[in-house]
Every structure is written in C-alpha cells, then in structure tokens.
Scaffold this motif. Sequence first.
Motif, PDB file in Angstrom:
ATOM      1  N   ASP A 154       0.839  -1.196   0.000  1.00  0.00           N
ATOM      2  CA  ASP A 154       0.000   0.000   0.000  1.00  0.00           C
ATOM      3  C   ASP A 154       0.875   1.247   0.000  1.00  0.00           C
ATOM      4  O   ASP A 154       0.521   2.259  -0.572  1.00  0.00           O
ATOM      5  CB  ASP A 154      -0.906  -0.008   1.230  1.00  0.00           C
ATOM      6  CG  ASP A 154      -1.807   1.199   1.283  1.00  0.00           C
ATOM      7  OD1 ASP A 154      -2.675   1.308   0.395  1.00  0.00           O
ATOM      8  OD2 ASP A 154      -1.643   2.030   2.193  1.00  0.00           O
ATOM      9  N   ALA A 155       2.031   1.147   0.655  1.00  0.00           N
ATOM     10  CA  ALA A 155       2.960   2.277   0.722  1.00  0.00           C
ATOM     11  C   ALA A 155       4.385   1.737   0.740  1.00  0.00           C
ATOM     12  O   ALA A 155       4.666   0.704   1.345  1.00  0.00           O
ATOM     13  CB  ALA A 155       2.703   3.110   1.973  1.00  0.00           C
ATOM     14  N   VAL A 156       5.268   2.465   0.055  1.00  0.00           N
ATOM     15  CA  VAL A 156       6.686   2.113   0.003  1.00  0.00           C
ATOM     16  C   VAL A 156       7.481   3.377   0.276  1.00  0.00           C
ATOM     17  O   VAL A 156       7.245   4.412  -0.352  1.00  0.00           O
ATOM     18  CB  VAL A 156       7.077   1.545  -1.392  1.00  0.00           C
ATOM     19  CG1 VAL A 156       8.580   1.325  -1.470  1.00  0.00           C
ATOM     20  CG2 VAL A 156       6.317   0.262  -1.697  1.00  0.00           C
ATOM     21  N   ALA A 157       8.415   3.299   1.203  1.00  0.00           N
ATOM     22  CA  ALA A 157       9.349   4.397   1.461  1.00  0.00           C
ATOM     23  C   ALA A 157      10.754   3.845   1.282  1.00  0.00           C
ATOM     24  O   ALA A 157      11.040   2.720   1.710  1.00  0.00           O
ATOM     25  CB  ALA A 157       9.164   4.951   2.875  1.00  0.00           C
ATOM     26  N   ARG A 158      11.617   4.628   0.628  1.00  0.00           N
ATOM     27  CA  ARG A 158      12.972   4.163   0.347  1.00  0.00           C
ATOM     28  C   ARG A 158      13.988   5.208   0.793  1.00  0.00           C
ATOM     29  O   ARG A 158      13.745   6.406   0.654  1.00  0.00           O
ATOM     30  CB  ARG A 158      13.163   3.923  -1.155  1.00  0.00           C
ATOM     31  CG  ARG A 158      12.259   2.883  -1.740  1.00  0.00           C
ATOM     32  CD  ARG A 158      12.480   2.664  -3.246  1.00  0.00           C
ATOM     33  NE  ARG A 158      12.396   3.873  -4.036  1.00  0.00           N
ATOM     34  CZ  ARG A 158      13.423   4.426  -4.682  1.00  0.00           C
ATOM     35  NH1 ARG A 158      14.622   3.901  -4.639  1.00  0.00           N
ATOM     36  NH2 ARG A 158      13.243   5.523  -5.395  1.00  0.00           N
ATOM     37  N   THR A 159      15.117   4.730   1.274  1.00  0.00           N
ATOM     38  CA  THR A 159      16.224   5.633   1.559  1.00  0.00           C
ATOM     39  C   THR A 159      16.970   5.915   0.258  1.00  0.00           C
ATOM     40  O   THR A 159      16.763   5.245  -0.760  1.00  0.00           O
ATOM     41  CB  THR A 159      17.208   5.006   2.572  1.00  0.00           C
ATOM     42  OG1 THR A 159      17.793   3.839   1.982  1.00  0.00           O
ATOM     43  CG2 THR A 159      16.500   4.651   3.866  1.00  0.00           C
ATOM     44  N   ALA A 160      17.848   6.897   0.295  1.00  0.00           N
ATOM     45  CA  ALA A 160      18.634   7.243  -0.894  1.00  0.00           C
ATOM     46  C   ALA A 160      19.525   6.081  -1.335  1.00  0.00           C
ATOM     47  O   ALA A 160      19.825   5.936  -2.520  1.00  0.00           O
ATOM     48  CB  ALA A 160      19.479   8.484  -0.612  1.00  0.00           C
ATOM     49  N   ALA A 161      19.935   5.235  -0.404  1.00  0.00           N
ATOM     50  CA  ALA A 161      20.831   4.119  -0.726  1.00  0.00           C
ATOM     51  C   ALA A 161      20.118   2.921  -1.338  1.00  0.00           C
ATOM     52  O   ALA A 161      20.762   2.046  -1.919  1.00  0.00           O
ATOM     53  CB  ALA A 161      21.569   3.677   0.539  1.00  0.00           C
ATOM     54  N   SER A 162      18.805   2.855  -1.232  1.00  0.00           N
ATOM     55  CA  SER A 162      18.093   1.678  -1.740  1.00  0.00           C
ATOM     56  C   SER A 162      17.973   1.726  -3.261  1.00  0.00           C
ATOM     57  O   SER A 162      18.029   2.782  -3.877  1.00  0.00           O
ATOM     58  CB  SER A 162      16.705   1.584  -1.112  1.00  0.00           C
ATOM     59  OG  SER A 162      15.864   2.591  -1.626  1.00  0.00           O
ATOM     60  N   GLY A 163      17.763   0.550  -3.844  1.00  0.00           N
ATOM     61  CA  GLY A 163      17.587   0.462  -5.284  1.00  0.00           C
ATOM     62  C   GLY A 163      16.172   0.834  -5.679  1.00  0.00           C
ATOM     63  O   GLY A 163      15.303   1.036  -4.827  1.00  0.00           O
ATOM     64  N   PRO A 164      15.910   0.914  -6.975  1.00  0.00           N
ATOM     65  CA  PRO A 164      14.560   1.251  -7.431  1.00  0.00           C
ATOM     66  C   PRO A 164      13.563   0.168  -7.050  1.00  0.00           C
ATOM     67  O   PRO A 164      13.838  -1.021  -7.182  1.00  0.00           O
ATOM     68  CB  PRO A 164      14.709   1.355  -8.956  1.00  0.00           C
ATOM     69  CG  PRO A 164      15.947   0.615  -9.291  1.00  0.00           C
ATOM     70  CD  PRO A 164      16.826   0.651  -8.080  1.00  0.00           C
ATOM     71  N   TYR A 165      12.421   0.590  -6.536  1.00  0.00           N
ATOM     72  CA  TYR A 165      11.373  -0.341  -6.125  1.00  0.00           C
ATOM     73  C   TYR A 165      10.098   0.456  -5.947  1.00  0.00           C
ATOM     74  O   TYR A 165      10.098   1.497  -5.302  1.00  0.00           O
ATOM     75  CB  TYR A 165      11.773  -1.021  -4.804  1.00  0.00           C
ATOM     76  CG  TYR A 165      10.698  -1.881  -4.193  1.00  0.00           C
ATOM     77  CD1 TYR A 165      10.265  -3.046  -4.811  1.00  0.00           C
ATOM     78  CD2 TYR A 165      10.114  -1.528  -2.980  1.00  0.00           C
ATOM     79  CE1 TYR A 165       9.278  -3.841  -4.244  1.00  0.00           C
ATOM     80  CE2 TYR A 165       9.135  -2.325  -2.398  1.00  0.00           C
ATOM     81  CZ  TYR A 165       8.718  -3.472  -3.038  1.00  0.00           C
ATOM     82  OH  TYR A 165       7.740  -4.260  -2.475  1.00  0.00           O
ATOM     83  N   THR A 166       8.993  -0.016  -6.544  1.00  0.00           N
ATOM     84  CA  THR A 166       7.744   0.730  -6.441  1.00  0.00           C
ATOM     85  C   THR A 166       6.611  -0.051  -5.797  1.00  0.00           C
ATOM     86  O   THR A 166       5.588   0.539  -5.456  1.00  0.00           O
ATOM     87  CB  THR A 166       7.286   1.225  -7.831  1.00  0.00           C
ATOM     88  OG1 THR A 166       7.194   0.102  -8.714  1.00  0.00           O
ATOM     89  CG2 THR A 166       8.256   2.249  -8.393  1.00  0.00           C
TER      90      THR A 166
END
Length: 191
Positions: free
Chosen positions: A116-128
């Motif tokens: 339902d929601a995804v939050a990523r840090t700057a170091a993480s790879g692309p993911y939606t």
Amino acid sequence: MIEIPSDLHKGLVPLAFLLGDWAGAGVHDFPGSEKCNFGQEVTFSHDGRDFLEYHSRTWVLDAEGNKVSPLETESGFWRIDDNRKVEVVMTRDDGVVEIWYGDLADKKPQIDLVTDAVARTAASGPYTGGKRLYGYVKSDLMWVGEKQTPEVELRPYMSAHLKKVVTPEDVERWAKHLPDDMPDDGIAFFK
C-alpha cells in the motif's frame, strides 16, 4: 500440526499457522541481478500483544547448497482484524520500508498481500511495490513474492518452500502430551 499457544492474543488465532521457526530454500530471479538459489530462515513469534513479530534472513547458495553471501534481511509486524484483513509493516536491509494489506483466505491458511505504501532511503535500489502470497500447505510454509520497479513490471522474483524447525523443547513438550494408550510396536498406527 498447528498449535495455538495459550498466551496468544485471541485476535491472532487465525494467523497461528505462521508461528514458529521455519527454514528452507527457494529461487531468486529478477532483472538486474543474478538468478540464484537461496536459503531462508523465518521466525514468526508473539508476546501476547495483538501482533506477530516477523524476521527473515536469506542467503545465496552455491551449487552444493553452501552459504555464499547474504541476500536479504527483513523484519516487521503482522496484524489481522475481525474481517480477516491482514496488515504488515516491514523493513528491509536495503533501505525499504513497506506497508502491506491483504486478506486471509476463507477456510484455508493462505494470505494474499499487496503493498500500500513504500518508502525508500537514498541508498536503496529502485522499487515501487509488490505482492506476496503465503500458504500453509501439508504442514509446510510456502510463499512467492512479486515486485516491480520503474523499469520492470510486476513479476515474481522470489519463492521458497519452508519446513517447520523442531527444537528439543518442542519434542519434550509433545512427549508430555502423548496419550497413555500408545501402542508399543508402532505398527498399530498404520492399521
């Protein structure tokens, strides 16, 4: 065998099939990373409150089944409401935090989840986003995960077949609850 601990929060009884330590292997395959077999250890535990605590570690396996390197680690909390709606908050070692919602199937131990929601840090790879399916099949825990990125449409990327880990404490607890009229020869079980 599904055990329901006496101190399990009553609202979590429908998720009792997940409880315990699980271990097994699976396959990882997603564009941009090398396809591999992996090993996995999963724990679902509780402390009496209204959630299950979840922890999973995976590692790359070589052709002989030996650990080569870490693959993914994730942890989180699972809840279920009175309408069999499941919610999961999960954090992964690659810098991703996800909120998942889904349903526990009617009359079978199967859970379908969607992010339902995804939050990523700057170091993480692309993911939606992603989807997961968990099922308790013939006393084993099986799951398949799908994921998508801005470049790759939603597709399966990991799946595993896990067996319940039996500890000496489990054996001792089960032995204390054996019926008094157990046959001595064991053959009576098969008649």
